[in-house]
Design a protein around this motif. Sequence first.
Motif, PDB file in Angstrom:
ATOM      1  N   VAL A   1     -11.876   6.852  13.507  1.00 27.66           N
ATOM      2  CA  VAL A   1     -10.488   7.190  13.173  1.00 27.66           C
ATOM      3  C   VAL A   1      -9.822   7.706  14.447  1.00 27.66           C
ATOM      4  N   LYS A   2      -8.509   7.440  14.590  1.00 23.03           N
ATOM      5  CA  LYS A   2      -7.823   7.776  15.842  1.00 23.03           C
ATOM      6  C   LYS A   2      -7.497   9.277  15.945  1.00 23.03           C
ATOM      7  N   GLU A   3      -7.215   9.909  14.794  1.00 22.27           N
ATOM      8  CA  GLU A   3      -6.862  11.327  14.793  1.00 22.27           C
ATOM      9  C   GLU A   3      -7.622  12.045  13.692  1.00 22.27           C
ATOM     10  N   LEU A   4      -7.927  13.305  13.945  1.00 22.99           N
ATOM     11  CA  LEU A   4      -8.711  14.076  12.972  1.00 22.99           C
ATOM     12  C   LEU A   4      -7.768  14.955  12.139  1.00 22.99           C
ATOM     13  N   ASN A   5      -6.841  14.273  11.446  1.00 28.79           N
ATOM     14  CA  ASN A   5      -6.016  15.007  10.485  1.00 28.79           C
ATOM     15  C   ASN A   5      -5.931  14.184   9.202  1.00 28.79           C
ATOM     16  N   ALA A   6      -5.615  14.853   8.104  1.00 28.18           N
ATOM     17  CA  ALA A   6      -5.706  14.204   6.790  1.00 28.18           C
ATOM     18  C   ALA A   6      -4.826  12.965   6.692  1.00 28.18           C
ATOM     19  N   GLY A   7      -3.589  13.035   7.156  1.00 29.83           N
ATOM     20  CA  GLY A   7      -2.669  11.903   7.039  1.00 29.83           C
ATOM     21  C   GLY A   7      -3.177  10.671   7.768  1.00 29.83           C
ATOM     22  N   ALA A   8      -3.643  10.863   9.020  1.00 27.54           N
ATOM     23  CA  ALA A   8      -4.122   9.730   9.818  1.00 27.54           C
ATOM     24  C   ALA A   8      -5.390   9.130   9.223  1.00 27.54           C
ATOM     25  N   ILE A   9      -6.307  10.004   8.804  1.00 28.42           N
ATOM     26  CA  ILE A   9      -7.564   9.515   8.221  1.00 28.42           C
ATOM     27  C   ILE A   9      -7.293   8.707   6.955  1.00 28.42           C
ATOM     28  N   VAL A  10      -6.451   9.242   6.071  1.00 30.22           N
ATOM     29  CA  VAL A  10      -6.171   8.549   4.804  1.00 30.22           C
ATOM     30  C   VAL A  10      -5.461   7.230   5.052  1.00 30.22           C
ATOM     31  N   SER A  11      -4.555   7.185   6.010  1.00 33.16           N
ATOM     32  CA  SER A  11      -3.841   5.947   6.330  1.00 33.16           C
ATOM     33  C   SER A  11      -4.817   4.842   6.750  1.00 33.16           C
ATOM     34  N   GLU A  12      -5.712   5.184   7.695  1.00 30.17           N
ATOM     35  CA  GLU A  12      -6.694   4.189   8.146  1.00 30.17           C
ATOM     36  C   GLU A  12      -7.691   3.845   7.044  1.00 30.17           C
ATOM     37  N   LEU A  13      -8.062   4.865   6.293  1.00 41.14           N
ATOM     38  CA  LEU A  13      -9.008   4.653   5.204  1.00 41.14           C
ATOM     39  C   LEU A  13      -8.451   3.670   4.183  1.00 41.14           C
ATOM     40  N   ARG A  14      -7.192   3.853   3.816  1.00 46.35           N
ATOM     41  CA  ARG A  14      -6.593   2.965   2.819  1.00 46.35           C
ATOM     42  C   ARG A  14      -6.447   1.538   3.333  1.00 46.35           C
ATOM     43  N   LYS A  15      -6.159   1.393   4.628  1.00 50.81           N
ATOM     44  CA  LYS A  15      -6.105   0.028   5.193  1.00 50.81           C
ATOM     45  C   LYS A  15      -7.446  -0.673   5.060  1.00 50.81           C
ATOM     46  N   GLU A  16      -8.530   0.024   5.415  1.00 54.10           N
ATOM     47  CA  GLU A  16      -9.862  -0.585   5.342  1.00 54.10           C
ATOM     48  C   GLU A  16     -10.268  -0.865   3.893  1.00 54.10           C
ATOM     49  N   VAL A  17      -9.982   0.092   3.017  1.00 53.54           N
ATOM     50  CA  VAL A  17     -10.340  -0.092   1.606  1.00 53.54           C
ATOM     51  C   VAL A  17      -9.576  -1.270   1.009  1.00 53.54           C
ATOM     52  N   ALA A  18      -8.265  -1.350   1.296  1.00 54.99           N
ATOM     53  CA  ALA A  18      -7.456  -2.458   0.780  1.00 54.99           C
ATOM     54  C   ALA A  18      -7.963  -3.798   1.301  1.00 54.99           C
ATOM     55  N   ARG A  19      -8.370  -3.802   2.582  1.00 57.30           N
ATOM     56  CA  ARG A  19      -8.869  -5.041   3.191  1.00 57.30           C
ATOM     57  C   ARG A  19     -10.157  -5.515   2.533  1.00 57.30           C
ATOM     58  N   ASN A  20     -10.990  -4.582   2.101  1.00 57.87           N
ATOM     59  CA  ASN A  20     -12.289  -4.943   1.537  1.00 57.87           C
ATOM     60  C   ASN A  20     -12.292  -5.036   0.005  1.00 57.87           C
ATOM     61  N   GLU A  21     -11.230  -4.521  -0.634  1.00 59.22           N
ATOM     62  CA  GLU A  21     -11.212  -4.505  -2.101  1.00 59.22           C
ATOM     63  C   GLU A  21     -11.288  -5.925  -2.680  1.00 59.22           C
ATOM     64  N   ASP A  22     -10.564  -6.856  -2.065  1.00 58.06           N
ATOM     65  CA  ASP A  22     -10.571  -8.229  -2.578  1.00 58.06           C
ATOM     66  C   ASP A  22     -11.946  -8.869  -2.452  1.00 58.06           C
ATOM     67  N   VAL A  23     -12.655  -8.571  -1.356  1.00 53.96           N
ATOM     68  CA  VAL A  23     -14.002  -9.139  -1.160  1.00 53.96           C
ATOM     69  C   VAL A  23     -14.935  -8.667  -2.266  1.00 53.96           C
ATOM     70  N   VAL A  24     -14.887  -7.360  -2.542  1.00 54.27           N
ATOM     71  CA  VAL A  24     -15.748  -6.799  -3.595  1.00 54.27           C
ATOM     72  C   VAL A  24     -15.327  -7.330  -4.965  1.00 54.27           C
ATOM     73  N   GLY A  25     -14.012  -7.392  -5.203  1.00 50.07           N
ATOM     74  CA  GLY A  25     -13.513  -7.897  -6.483  1.00 50.07           C
ATOM     75  C   GLY A  25     -13.877  -9.351  -6.704  1.00 50.07           C
ATOM     76  N   SER A  26     -13.805 -10.152  -5.646  1.00 48.39           N
ATOM     77  CA  SER A  26     -14.165 -11.574  -5.755  1.00 48.39           C
ATOM     78  C   SER A  26     -15.650 -11.744  -6.072  1.00 48.39           C
TER      79      SER A  26
END
Length: 409
Positions: A130-155
């Motif tokens: 993660v680029k920054e160690l604060n809640a907003g930055a972590i959650v932003s990057e986390l949600r991007k990765e989760v959204a990117r992988n959600e379709d793979v798991v769902g498929s």
Amino acid sequence: SIGLLRDEKGKTVFRTEGGPLKEVLDRVEERANYGDTASGRYLTDEFANEPFGWDFEVVRLLVLSLLRAGKIEATSKGQTLDTVTGVEARETFSNNNLFRQASFRPKKGIEFEELVKASDAFRDTFGSEVKELNAGAIVSELRKEVARNEDVVGSALATLTAHRLPGGAVLEGAIGQMKAILRGSEDNAIATFNTSHRAIKDAIKRAVELEQALNEPRLHDLERARNAQGSLWSFLSREADISDELRSRASELEDLLQRESFYKELPAIEQDTKALEVEYQKRFDEALDARVNAYTAAFEKLVKTPGWTEIDEDQQRRLAEPFQRGQKRDEGRVPIPQLRADRDACGGRLSIAITELRRIIDGDRVVTVSVASYFAEGIETEEQLQAALDGIREECSRLIGAGKKVIVQ
């Protein structure tokens, strides 16, 4: 009493520092520290064992008490529950299946330690920092990765479900956590991720492996395997001369098809499937050959029966039809028991056809005498033999005297 409550300065509060509630809370925290969530199914199974022996309703009450005490949070159907008063919470705790599928984690505020833990879990799960160690930055990057992988798991889950393959529950649980991360508050997203990142990582890894392994030809092979283990083995298992090796292969195939890791066992599944298919095909060919040979011989006997050439073509076609049908090899996948039953019925059908042939030629004059009925009790002496023969002679003489033509069967 199981001692869930205590008095504190004149107020009744939940006793979470000891007793049954602490036992449940400890299990939830243990799983969370490992980076996994404690599902309702896990908790009910865990506390059903010794030394606890608690039934389902008791465990559900304890979990509900911890949620009410503010010690834990729940995730159900992709929603985070931190109170017992909402519609989703009532639904989850009143429905046995939803409770088993729900997951639970300790309720914690977002302290710096939790942000560090989330950063480490992010690197472990997605392979980047993660680029920054604060809640907003972590959650932003986390949600991007989760959204990117959600379709793979769902498929992958959709493929497992559509083809009735095992392992869907693991992916389904992870999708619930992923949805909670995408929909919840920043605090909830980090808390959810910290207690479920291992499950999410495993689900993504499994989904990618499934996508690579389960192309259309392999899905077809798995359908063949299920048919071999079900339909083919259902027949073969009742055959008297099946080898121990084949029984062992059938047992192994059943086990492999039930494993969540079945997609890693495809070569073994194919070998076991082929062994069952080869054995079934051998017996199918034998049964088909026996039927064809029996009906070929019966047809040749029918057309050589005196009077065959005296009836017209339509009558010949009607009498010959069962025997011509019995000689066919291209009727599709007829079950082996039916092939064997058809073969066994051939002799009786020939007798009926010959009797009908006689009746066409000679009309009502034709009668049939069954020799077998005179020997029904068996023959042990010459006197019994003579008596049976005399009985046959007398019956035939009586019928002939009445102007009948006798066919002996």
